[in-house]
Design a protein around this motif. Sequence first.
Motif, PDB file in Angstrom:
ATOM      1  N   LYS A   1     -56.068   9.156 -41.809  1.00  0.00           N
ATOM      2  CA  LYS A   1     -56.430  10.564 -41.668  1.00  0.00           C
ATOM      3  C   LYS A   1     -55.994  11.107 -40.314  1.00  0.00           C
ATOM      4  CE  LYS A   1     -60.414  10.546 -44.814  1.00  0.00           C
ATOM      5  NZ  LYS A   1     -61.882  10.725 -44.914  1.00  0.00           N
ATOM      6  N   ASN A   2     -56.246  10.328 -39.267  1.00  0.00           N
ATOM      7  CA  ASN A   2     -55.848  10.763 -37.929  1.00  0.00           C
ATOM      8  C   ASN A   2     -54.330  10.922 -37.837  1.00  0.00           C
ATOM      9  OD1 ASN A   2     -58.494  10.744 -37.090  1.00  0.00           O
ATOM     10  ND2 ASN A   2     -58.392   8.682 -36.213  1.00  0.00           N
ATOM     11  N   GLN A   3     -53.616  10.000 -38.448  1.00  0.00           N
ATOM     12  CA  GLN A   3     -52.158  10.092 -38.439  1.00  0.00           C
ATOM     13  C   GLN A   3     -51.681  11.324 -39.184  1.00  0.00           C
ATOM     14  OE1 GLN A   3     -50.186   8.228 -36.704  1.00  0.00           O
ATOM     15  NE2 GLN A   3     -48.303   9.200 -37.417  1.00  0.00           N
ATOM     16  N   ALA A   4     -52.376  11.616 -40.327  1.00  0.00           N
ATOM     17  CA  ALA A   4     -52.014  12.810 -41.093  1.00  0.00           C
ATOM     18  C   ALA A   4     -52.266  14.075 -40.282  1.00  0.00           C
ATOM     19  CB  ALA A   4     -52.810  12.848 -42.406  1.00  0.00           C
ATOM     20  N   LEU A   5     -53.412  14.123 -39.564  1.00  0.00           N
ATOM     21  CA  LEU A   5     -53.713  15.279 -38.723  1.00  0.00           C
ATOM     22  C   LEU A   5     -52.669  15.447 -37.619  1.00  0.00           C
ATOM     23  CD1 LEU A   5     -57.602  14.933 -38.370  1.00  0.00           C
ATOM     24  CD2 LEU A   5     -56.352  16.622 -39.728  1.00  0.00           C
ATOM     25  N   VAL A   6     -52.310  14.311 -37.015  1.00  0.00           N
ATOM     26  CA  VAL A   6     -51.309  14.373 -35.944  1.00  0.00           C
ATOM     27  C   VAL A   6     -49.978  14.868 -36.484  1.00  0.00           C
ATOM     28  CG1 VAL A   6     -49.943  12.962 -34.350  1.00  0.00           C
ATOM     29  CG2 VAL A   6     -52.404  12.597 -34.542  1.00  0.00           C
ATOM     30  N   GLU A   7     -49.581  14.326 -37.647  1.00  0.00           N
ATOM     31  CA  GLU A   7     -48.306  14.741 -38.223  1.00  0.00           C
ATOM     32  C   GLU A   7     -48.337  16.213 -38.638  1.00  0.00           C
ATOM     33  OE1 GLU A   7     -47.596  12.016 -41.374  1.00  0.00           O
ATOM     34  OE2 GLU A   7     -47.041  10.339 -40.053  1.00  0.00           O
ATOM     35  N   THR A   8     -49.510  16.663 -39.174  1.00  0.00           N
ATOM     36  CA  THR A   8     -49.634  18.071 -39.554  1.00  0.00           C
ATOM     37  C   THR A   8     -49.530  18.973 -38.329  1.00  0.00           C
ATOM     38  OG1 THR A   8     -51.024  17.481 -41.443  1.00  0.00           O
ATOM     39  CG2 THR A   8     -51.114  19.766 -40.675  1.00  0.00           C
TER      40      THR A   8
ATOM     41  N   GLN B   1     -48.112  18.247 -35.509  1.00  0.00           N
ATOM     42  CA  GLN B   1     -46.739  18.210 -35.010  1.00  0.00           C
ATOM     43  C   GLN B   1     -45.824  19.100 -35.845  1.00  0.00           C
ATOM     44  OE1 GLN B   1     -45.859  14.018 -35.095  1.00  0.00           O
ATOM     45  NE2 GLN B   1     -46.722  13.643 -33.052  1.00  0.00           N
ATOM     46  N   ALA B   2     -46.041  19.069 -37.184  1.00  0.00           N
ATOM     47  CA  ALA B   2     -45.216  19.915 -38.058  1.00  0.00           C
ATOM     48  C   ALA B   2     -45.467  21.398 -37.774  1.00  0.00           C
ATOM     49  CB  ALA B   2     -45.516  19.591 -39.519  1.00  0.00           C
ATOM     50  N   GLU B   3     -46.768  21.768 -37.611  1.00  0.00           N
ATOM     51  CA  GLU B   3     -47.086  23.164 -37.310  1.00  0.00           C
ATOM     52  C   GLU B   3     -46.501  23.589 -35.965  1.00  0.00           C
ATOM     53  OE1 GLU B   3     -51.292  23.429 -37.571  1.00  0.00           O
ATOM     54  OE2 GLU B   3     -51.332  23.432 -39.770  1.00  0.00           O
ATOM     55  N   ALA B   4     -46.605  22.680 -34.988  1.00  0.00           N
ATOM     56  CA  ALA B   4     -46.046  22.997 -33.675  1.00  0.00           C
ATOM     57  C   ALA B   4     -44.536  23.176 -33.762  1.00  0.00           C
ATOM     58  CB  ALA B   4     -46.390  21.892 -32.671  1.00  0.00           C
ATOM     59  N   GLU B   5     -43.893  22.307 -34.547  1.00  0.00           N
ATOM     60  CA  GLU B   5     -42.448  22.425 -34.710  1.00  0.00           C
ATOM     61  C   GLU B   5     -42.068  23.730 -35.408  1.00  0.00           C
ATOM     62  OE1 GLU B   5     -38.550  21.181 -34.208  1.00  0.00           O
ATOM     63  OE2 GLU B   5     -40.422  20.333 -33.397  1.00  0.00           O
ATOM     64  N   ALA B   6     -42.881  24.104 -36.458  1.00  0.00           N
ATOM     65  CA  ALA B   6     -42.606  25.350 -37.172  1.00  0.00           C
ATOM     66  C   ALA B   6     -42.806  26.555 -36.260  1.00  0.00           C
ATOM     67  CB  ALA B   6     -43.522  25.462 -38.390  1.00  0.00           C
ATOM     68  N   THR B   7     -43.892  26.534 -35.453  1.00  0.00           N
ATOM     69  CA  THR B   7     -44.148  27.629 -34.513  1.00  0.00           C
ATOM     70  C   THR B   7     -43.008  27.765 -33.508  1.00  0.00           C
ATOM     71  OG1 THR B   7     -46.540  27.293 -34.744  1.00  0.00           O
ATOM     72  CG2 THR B   7     -45.773  28.509 -32.800  1.00  0.00           C
ATOM     73  N   LYS B   8     -42.553  26.617 -33.036  1.00  0.00           N
ATOM     74  CA  LYS B   8     -41.452  26.630 -32.076  1.00  0.00           C
ATOM     75  C   LYS B   8     -40.185  27.223 -32.708  1.00  0.00           C
ATOM     76  CE  LYS B   8     -38.820  23.576 -29.012  1.00  0.00           C
ATOM     77  NZ  LYS B   8     -37.518  23.989 -29.508  1.00  0.00           N
ATOM     78  N   LYS B   9     -39.946  26.818 -33.964  1.00  0.00           N
ATOM     79  CA  LYS B   9     -38.752  27.348 -34.633  1.00  0.00           C
ATOM     80  C   LYS B   9     -38.870  28.859 -34.861  1.00  0.00           C
ATOM     81  CE  LYS B   9     -37.330  23.083 -36.913  1.00  0.00           C
ATOM     82  NZ  LYS B   9     -37.094  22.392 -38.192  1.00  0.00           N
ATOM     83  N   ARG B  10     -40.075  29.329 -35.241  1.00  0.00           N
ATOM     84  CA  ARG B  10     -40.272  30.770 -35.434  1.00  0.00           C
ATOM     85  C   ARG B  10     -40.083  31.511 -34.114  1.00  0.00           C
ATOM     86  NH1 ARG B  10     -44.526  28.995 -38.906  1.00  0.00           N
ATOM     87  NH2 ARG B  10     -46.041  29.275 -37.219  1.00  0.00           N
ATOM     88  N   ALA B  11     -40.652  30.942 -33.028  1.00  0.00           N
ATOM     89  CA  ALA B  11     -40.499  31.581 -31.715  1.00  0.00           C
ATOM     90  C   ALA B  11     -39.035  31.618 -31.302  1.00  0.00           C
ATOM     91  CB  ALA B  11     -41.331  30.833 -30.672  1.00  0.00           C
ATOM     92  N   ASP B  12     -38.330  30.498 -31.571  1.00  0.00           N
ATOM     93  CA  ASP B  12     -36.907  30.463 -31.230  1.00  0.00           C
ATOM     94  C   ASP B  12     -36.139  31.511 -32.041  1.00  0.00           C
ATOM     95  OD1 ASP B  12     -37.412  28.423 -29.480  1.00  0.00           O
ATOM     96  OD2 ASP B  12     -36.786  26.813 -30.835  1.00  0.00           O
TER      97      ASP B  12
END
Length: 278
Positions: A186-193, A195-206
């Motif tokens: 569960k913790n790994q899933a939360l971390v991966e989620t 990270q994915a959201e952070a990556e998506a936010t970064k891509k949207r900001a870019d």
Amino acid sequence: MLGIKIVRQNCQGLVETLGKYSRSVEAGLHFYIPFIQRIQSVELAMHPLRLEKYSVITQDNAEIEASVTLNYHVTDAKKYTYENTDSVESMAQLVRGHLRDIIGRMDLNAALGSTSKINAELASAIGDLTNIYGINVDRVNIDELTPSVEIQKAMDKQLTADRERVAVIAKAEGEARNIKLTTDAKNQALVETAQAEAEATKKRADAESYRIKKIQEALESVSDNYFKDQSIVAFTKLAQSDTNLVVMSKEEISDLGNIPVIEKMLEMKNSMVDSNQN
């Protein structure tokens, strides 16, 4: 007249004269004087002997029964025959006594699990002691060490309890391991989620930054006519709306008045206002 005595192979003859030992003879044919002498044959071959079960007390006061087998042979026919009424029984008692002493210095568990050690200690303890009986012990072996019925029942209960305890511990460890694995997943899933959201936010900001940059570059390259066109579109929409008041600077009003289309639009707006008042 002489008597004849044949001493068999692997035996030794003891010659007695008037009931008294006089000499020893080896295997073969021998003569003696009847009624005055006799020749007694003693076997020198190895003999097996089993000492039946007898009780032994351990250091922790547990009663166990021991069974012992041994092999012996006669080394001195004279000692064996004349210096002890029952050399074999004396040897057996010596073995039993030393075995009691050895096991008496051990607790129950050590005794039950150390038969090889007991065999070695017993063989060392009796050593040359049996030579006083004209006997040598060639091999001694503990066949069986059996706890009493009461102790056996107690051991069975303890064994059952130990097995149940081990099973409970194993089950608890399994459950704990399962919980840990689930939590880690569960913790790994939360971390991966995250990270994915952070990556998506970064891509949207870019992407937004790229869009703004391109707009700025485009605006820098266009002429003033483009902004005038945009102003015309804006005022056209404004003229079609219900807005009654627009605040603008004097310079902007002057500039807009220079545009024929805007001037026409303002006249239309004033005419509409007058018609509504009438």
